[in-house]
Design a protein around this motif. Structure first.
Motif, PDB file in Angstrom:
ATOM      1  N   GLN A 204       0.842  -1.200   0.000  1.00 17.64           N
ATOM      2  CA  GLN A 204       0.000   0.000   0.000  1.00 17.64           C
ATOM      3  C   GLN A 204       0.873   1.245   0.000  1.00 17.64           C
ATOM      4  O   GLN A 204       1.859   1.335   0.735  1.00 17.64           O
ATOM      5  CB  GLN A 204      -0.930   0.013   1.220  1.00 17.64           C
ATOM      6  CG  GLN A 204      -1.937   1.143   1.210  1.00 17.64           C
ATOM      7  CD  GLN A 204      -2.958   1.023   2.336  1.00 17.64           C
ATOM      8  OE1 GLN A 204      -2.869   0.155   3.194  1.00 17.64           O
ATOM      9  NE2 GLN A 204      -3.936   1.904   2.329  1.00 17.64           N
ATOM     10  N   THR A 206       0.311   5.664  -0.086  1.00 14.84           N
ATOM     11  CA  THR A 206      -0.696   6.707   0.122  1.00 14.84           C
ATOM     12  C   THR A 206      -0.042   8.078   0.057  1.00 14.84           C
ATOM     13  O   THR A 206       1.013   8.304   0.662  1.00 14.84           O
ATOM     14  CB  THR A 206      -1.390   6.549   1.492  1.00 14.84           C
ATOM     15  OG1 THR A 206      -1.992   5.259   1.581  1.00 14.84           O
ATOM     16  CG2 THR A 206      -2.453   7.618   1.695  1.00 14.84           C
ATOM     17  N   THR A 228      -4.915   6.528  -2.122  1.00 13.41           N
ATOM     18  CA  THR A 228      -4.184   5.350  -1.691  1.00 13.41           C
ATOM     19  C   THR A 228      -4.270   4.259  -2.753  1.00 13.41           C
ATOM     20  O   THR A 228      -5.274   4.146  -3.471  1.00 13.41           O
ATOM     21  CB  THR A 228      -4.721   4.830  -0.343  1.00 13.41           C
ATOM     22  OG1 THR A 228      -3.881   3.777   0.140  1.00 13.41           O
ATOM     23  CG2 THR A 228      -6.146   4.316  -0.477  1.00 13.41           C
ATOM     24  N   ARG A 229      -3.220   3.477  -2.861  1.00 13.29           N
ATOM     25  CA  ARG A 229      -3.152   2.345  -3.791  1.00 13.29           C
ATOM     26  C   ARG A 229      -2.874   1.089  -2.967  1.00 13.29           C
ATOM     27  O   ARG A 229      -1.829   0.984  -2.317  1.00 13.29           O
ATOM     28  CB  ARG A 229      -2.046   2.573  -4.814  1.00 13.29           C
ATOM     29  CG  ARG A 229      -1.903   1.479  -5.859  1.00 13.29           C
ATOM     30  CD  ARG A 229      -0.985   1.935  -6.982  1.00 13.29           C
ATOM     31  NE  ARG A 229      -0.705   0.865  -7.942  1.00 13.29           N
ATOM     32  CZ  ARG A 229       0.407   0.161  -7.959  1.00 13.29           C
ATOM     33  NH1 ARG A 229       1.382   0.415  -7.065  1.00 13.29           N
ATOM     34  NH2 ARG A 229       0.594  -0.791  -8.854  1.00 13.29           N
ATOM     35  N   TYR A 230      -3.809   0.149  -3.003  1.00 14.98           N
ATOM     36  CA  TYR A 230      -3.781  -1.017  -2.123  1.00 14.98           C
ATOM     37  C   TYR A 230      -3.832  -2.292  -2.959  1.00 14.98           C
ATOM     38  O   TYR A 230      -4.630  -2.403  -3.892  1.00 14.98           O
ATOM     39  CB  TYR A 230      -4.977  -0.962  -1.172  1.00 14.98           C
ATOM     40  CG  TYR A 230      -5.227  -2.228  -0.383  1.00 14.98           C
ATOM     41  CD1 TYR A 230      -4.630  -2.428   0.851  1.00 14.98           C
ATOM     42  CD2 TYR A 230      -6.090  -3.211  -0.866  1.00 14.98           C
ATOM     43  CE1 TYR A 230      -4.868  -3.583   1.579  1.00 14.98           C
ATOM     44  CE2 TYR A 230      -6.329  -4.369  -0.144  1.00 14.98           C
ATOM     45  CZ  TYR A 230      -5.717  -4.545   1.072  1.00 14.98           C
ATOM     46  OH  TYR A 230      -5.955  -5.685   1.792  1.00 14.98           O
ATOM     47  N   LYS A 232      -3.476  -6.749  -2.441  1.00 13.87           N
ATOM     48  CA  LYS A 232      -3.351  -7.890  -1.538  1.00 13.87           C
ATOM     49  C   LYS A 232      -3.333  -9.161  -2.373  1.00 13.87           C
ATOM     50  O   LYS A 232      -4.118  -9.309  -3.314  1.00 13.87           O
ATOM     51  CB  LYS A 232      -4.525  -7.937  -0.551  1.00 13.87           C
ATOM     52  CG  LYS A 232      -4.483  -9.113   0.428  1.00 13.87           C
ATOM     53  CD  LYS A 232      -5.702  -9.081   1.331  1.00 13.87           C
ATOM     54  CE  LYS A 232      -5.749 -10.282   2.259  1.00 13.87           C
ATOM     55  NZ  LYS A 232      -4.719 -10.213   3.303  1.00 13.87           N
ATOM     56  N   SER A 247      -8.006   1.427  -5.262  1.00  9.24           N
ATOM     57  CA  SER A 247      -7.278   2.693  -5.333  1.00  9.24           C
ATOM     58  C   SER A 247      -8.258   3.849  -5.117  1.00  9.24           C
ATOM     59  O   SER A 247      -8.494   4.651  -6.030  1.00  9.24           O
ATOM     60  CB  SER A 247      -6.585   2.814  -6.695  1.00  9.24           C
ATOM     61  OG  SER A 247      -5.772   3.967  -6.741  1.00  9.24           O
ATOM     62  N   GLU A 275      -8.546  -3.414   6.372  1.00  8.32           N
ATOM     63  CA  GLU A 275      -8.179  -4.763   5.968  1.00  8.32           C
ATOM     64  C   GLU A 275      -9.367  -5.709   6.184  1.00  8.32           C
ATOM     65  O   GLU A 275     -10.139  -5.545   7.126  1.00  8.32           O
ATOM     66  CB  GLU A 275      -7.003  -5.216   6.833  1.00  8.32           C
ATOM     67  CG  GLU A 275      -6.182  -6.317   6.233  1.00  8.32           C
ATOM     68  CD  GLU A 275      -5.405  -5.843   5.031  1.00  8.32           C
ATOM     69  OE1 GLU A 275      -5.415  -6.571   4.049  1.00  8.32           O
ATOM     70  OE2 GLU A 275      -4.811  -4.764   5.074  1.00  8.32           O
TER      71      GLU A 275
END
Length: 356
Positions: A204, A206, A228-230, A232, A247, A275
């Motif tokens: 992640q 941000t 933010t860029r996430y 998983k 995102s 999460e």
């Protein structure tokens, strides 16, 4: 080094150590480093008893451990990092880098299944090893503060990242045969083959911008914006890797206003990202990586200063987040929202204390 003994007779050893170092090479410049670690080993855990019906097992003597001494825990949590701060008049710059690690080098749980009213049981152990949860994170923060008559302005910009790598699972289960729940009957440690570990990865980044203004006599307003860029990814043994990404643009805003002498009103709203883990093993989409949750929160209230030493604070809040559960096809997915509404007592934020 210390030894602790639990009321059930289980014990373990541990050692704890750490330190902090601070360096000021020039005026307005400060560098701080820290380290802490906790090592534990030979940790025996309280046995878990499962009865064969709706009754309590017979009474067990205190201070006597009746599990297998080789089914114990060993590992360590560890944290270290460094922070640097530079203060140049109205400008402040901060940088932080951090690492956190938790390991279970050896895992053992003593279980007693189908226990009857007389204490007769089936002895079992659950064993594991090499469980690791490791995270790295950092942030660069730049702030600028200036005053304009009765107003205090505060601008900030930040860039953050985090990386999380978890290696979990691979447990081995063994039955040790019949026994009694309060009898210390040791057996040799069996040879076991541990399974492959599940790899859970999170990435992640941000970027954020923020603005605060405090107006003497009128209180403050606050705005924040984040991009933010996430990502998983989960790789479980025997299954195809699963992944998800998001995102979003997140934001927050708050206001604190003086309505009249002694009465202050406040309101705030926030959009966040949380999460969500993986689908449970009993679902049709078991171990599938679940999407991150977008959350919402709104609150408002009043603070009434009755006397110098007495303040009355009342607030309302509304918090909402997606709700995961099994659907009619046994798929673990979002089925709706969880809502938390109510009232609470708290103090409103006040960042520019000099003007309050």
């Amino acid at each position: 080094m210390e030894e602790l003994v639990y009321p059930d007779g289980a014990d373990f050893w541990f050692v704890r150590y750490g330190g902090i170092a601070r360096w000021r090479p020039a005026k307005g410049v400060e560098v701080t480093g820290f380290f802490s670690r906790y090592d534990y080993f030979d940790e025996e855990t309280t046995p878990v008893i499962f009865t064969s019906g709706a009754f309590l097992p017979r009474r067990i003597a205190r201070n006597r451990f009746y599990g297998q001494h080789w089914a114990d825990w060993a590992g360590h949590p560890q944290n270290f990092g460094a922070m640097a701060k530079v203060d140049r008049g109205p400008w402040q710059i901060g940088l932080g880098l951090f690492s956190s690690r938790f390991t279970i080098d050896q895992f053992g749980a003593n279980l007693f299944a189908r226990t009857d009213a007389h204490g007769r049981t089936e002895r079992q152990v659950l064993l594991g090893r090499d469980q690791v949860s490791q995270s790295y994170s950092g942030e660069l923060l730049v702030e600028r503060e200036f005053t304009e008559g009765p107003r205090c302005h505060h601008l900030l910009a930040s860039a953050r990242f985090r990386r999380v790598d978890d290696d979990l699972g691979g447990f081995a289960f063994r039955s040790l045969g019949p026994g009694a729940i309060d009898v210390a009957d040791s057996v040799p440690e069996p040879d076991v083959a541990f399974g492959a570990l599940t790899r859970d990865e999170i990435r992640q980044e941000t970027g954020a911008l923020g603005y605060e203004m405090q107006w003497q006599g009128l209180r403050e307003i606050n705005f924040g914006l984040q991009k933010t860029r996430y990502r998983k990814k989960v790789r479980a043994p025997g299954l195809a890797p699963s992944a998800n990404a998001d995102s979003p643009i997140l934001w927050n805003a708050s206001a604190v206003l003086t309505a009249m002498d002694g009465i202050v009103l406040y309101a705030a709203t926030t959009r966040g990202l949380e999460e969500s883990g993986t689908a449970p093993s009993f679902a049709a989409n078991a171990n599938l990586s679940l999407p991150a949750l977008r959350t919402r929160q709104v609150e408002a209230g009043v603070r009434w200063t009755l006397t110098k030493d007495v303040k009355l604070i009342a607030g309302l809040f509304d918090v909402r987040r997606p709700y995961f559960e099994l659907d009619a096809d046994n798929v673990f997915r979002v089925l709706g929202d969880v809502k938390h509404r109510g009232r609470r007592f708290r103090s409103p934020p006040s960042p520019c204390q000099a003007l309050t």
